[in-house]
Design a protein around this motif. Sequence first.
Motif, PDB file in Angstrom:
ATOM      1  N   SER A 191       0.799  -1.234   0.000  1.00 37.11           N
ATOM      2  CA  SER A 191       0.000   0.000   0.000  1.00 37.11           C
ATOM      3  C   SER A 191       0.829   1.280   0.000  1.00 37.11           C
ATOM      4  CB  SER A 191      -0.968   0.006   1.176  1.00 37.11           C
ATOM      5  OG  SER A 191      -1.978  -0.941   0.965  1.00 37.11           O
ATOM      6  N   TYR A 216     -17.436   3.084  -2.870  1.00 36.37           N
ATOM      7  CA  TYR A 216     -16.932   4.421  -3.157  1.00 36.37           C
ATOM      8  C   TYR A 216     -17.830   5.239  -4.079  1.00 36.37           C
ATOM      9  CZ  TYR A 216     -12.761   2.603  -0.993  1.00 36.37           C
ATOM     10  OH  TYR A 216     -11.883   2.042  -0.107  1.00 36.37           O
ATOM     11  N   GLU A 222      -6.733   0.682  -2.941  1.00 32.80           N
ATOM     12  CA  GLU A 222      -8.034  -0.007  -2.977  1.00 32.80           C
ATOM     13  C   GLU A 222      -8.200  -0.832  -4.249  1.00 32.80           C
ATOM     14  OE1 GLU A 222      -8.272   3.715  -0.567  1.00 32.80           O
ATOM     15  OE2 GLU A 222      -7.627   3.287  -2.615  1.00 32.80           O
ATOM     16  N   LEU A 277     -16.274  -2.281  -5.017  1.00 34.98           N
ATOM     17  CA  LEU A 277     -15.637  -0.965  -5.071  1.00 34.98           C
ATOM     18  C   LEU A 277     -16.630   0.117  -5.494  1.00 34.98           C
ATOM     19  CD1 LEU A 277     -12.171  -1.818  -6.655  1.00 34.98           C
ATOM     20  CD2 LEU A 277     -12.594  -0.996  -4.341  1.00 34.98           C
TER      21      LEU A 277
END
Length: 182
Positions: A82, A119, A93, A115
């Motif tokens: 990350s 989001y 992500e 996702l």
Amino acid sequence: MIESIADIFNTSAKYIIPLLLMGIPFYALVFKKVKVYEVFTEGAKDGFTIAIQIIPYLVAILVAIGMFRASGALDIMLNILSPVLSMLGFPPENLLLAIMRPLSGGGSFGLLSDLVETYGPESLISKIAATMYGSTETTFYILAVYFGSVGIKRVRHALFAGLIADVVGIFSAVYICRLFFV
């Protein structure tokens, strides 16, 4: 500019797909004198036979994906990568989708849906994920299922080419989405 191009594609897509669905059989029937229905049913029989042949390969790859996720190795890898990805402009992500896409179409579609739900469809993360999904292929799935069903054992060059194409598709999706949507 981009909106007008998108409108042209959306409008033409409404007509292109039905035209192809009617035009190809019409061309085969009228100009090539192919018995379309008989050829279609013969292909459907072959498709069923191939589906039975690929089931063991499909089960093996799905079990391997499940074991990788359940072992916790995926979470460890996400935690390690990350910070590096954030420095490159790659949303962490989207890493799981980038890893899953070469393995499984269904699994990666589930991640894409998650996702978008998490989001929102207008977020940069969702746009990158959708572009990434559309610009990559299920490389390992293809190699395991299709190559395995026809008995191809040496997949070295196909694997290398497929993975290179996936990496290019993944990073191109990030770059292009950042170019157009940021």
